[in-house]
Design an enzyme around this catalytic site. Structure first.
Site, short mmCIF file in Angstrom:
data_model
loop_
_atom_site.label_atom_id
_atom_site.label_comp_id
_atom_site.label_asym_id
_atom_site.label_seq_id
_atom_site.Cartn_x
_atom_site.Cartn_y
_atom_site.Cartn_z
N GLU A 39 58.65 43.54 38.15
CA GLU A 39 59.24 42.30 37.66
C GLU A 39 60.77 42.37 37.73
OE1 GLU A 39 59.02 39.53 33.61
OE2 GLU A 39 58.63 41.70 33.46
N LYS A 104 56.39 32.37 36.17
CA LYS A 104 55.76 32.98 35.00
C LYS A 104 55.36 31.92 33.96
CE LYS A 104 56.61 36.83 31.77
NZ LYS A 104 57.64 37.79 31.34
N CYS A 138 53.89 40.41 33.92
CA CYS A 138 54.13 41.12 32.66
C CYS A 138 53.36 40.54 31.47
CB CYS A 138 55.63 41.18 32.40
SG CYS A 138 56.13 42.53 31.29
#
Length: 247
Positions: A39, A104, A138
């Site tokens: 990331e 995300k 994540c």
């Protein structure tokens, strides 16, 4: 298909140095079909992305160049500034097609990521050489409903900046996502220290049985490669059709 996990230290807000480190790691790794970076691999995890997020596409251009040179997919997330919004954007780059991206969905509110970034609203599956990859970043790992397998993918990729203090959760949830979705799960984490956290890597991949296929050493920049065997996975799904009974 061969997949390579690139576990690297990330120099804060230094995209040129991080491109160089990533390129060296890729060239030192075995020849693969896909190379996976962590990331925000080009800058480090920036909750205050002003003057750090990229608006010029430099790191994406590097990914495109590497993909063509390697004849392989190259993927990982970048802090991006676009149309007056910041995004934590996971690029999936292949040699022959336009790059795909996933923004995300679950922003890390505990770390105030939501104060600066705009959340994505689309689930993205990228197909490469016959393998369908669900793209995740994540904190998405903690939300199993969002990643539920609807028989529409073969593997999940989680790129992460997951701190050492919560690494037990990382291992546990990666394994759980593999078992419940009957798929390969690939988690690529960073090492090193940024402004707030210490990272110890622990990048790894699981198969549909929840067995570890490959695991990177803690606290060491390294690359690990494993094989994705869809024939074997499809056979398991047919023999034990858990997904047919999903909610």
């Amino acid at each position: 298909m061969k997949a390579t996990l690139i576990q690297m230290d990330i120099k804060w807000a230094d995209s040129a140095a991080n491109q160089k480190a990533a390129e060296q790691a890729i060239h030192n790794a075995p020849k693969s079909d896909i190379y996976i970076l962590p990331e925000m691999w080009s800058t480090g995890f920036a909750t205050h992305p002003e003057n750090i997020a990229e608006s010029d596409g430099k790191s994406l251009a590097w990914m495109i160049k590497m993909s063509k040179e390697l004849d392989a997919a190259v993927c990982g997330s970048i802090a991006v500034y676009e149309n007056e919004h910041f995004y934590n954007r996971f690029y999936f780059v292949t040699p022959d097609n336009e790059p795909q991206h996933y923004d995300k969905r679950h922003l890390f509110t505990y770390g105030n990521e939501h104060h600066s970034y705009t959340a994505g609203d689309k689930r993205v599956i990228a197909t490469w050489r016959g393998v369908r990859f669900l793209l995740q970043i994540c904190y998405d790992l903690r939300f199993p409903c969002f990643s539920r397998n609807n028989n529409d993918y073969d593997a999940i990729i989680y790129v992460a900046s997951w701190p050492e203090s919560r690494i037990h959760v990382w291992h546990t949830l990666l394994c759980a996502r593999a078992i419940e979705n009957q798929c390969y799960v690939i988690g690529v984490n960073r090492i090193g220290i940024d402004l707030t956290c210490k990272y110890n890597g622990s990048s790894e991949a699981y198969d549909a049985y929840g067995r570890i296929m490959v695991s990177c050493d803690d606290n060491r920049a390294t690359a690990m490669t494993f094989d994705i065997d869809l024939e074997k996975q499809d056979s398991f799904r047919k023999k034990f059709p858990v997904l047919n009974d999903r909610d």
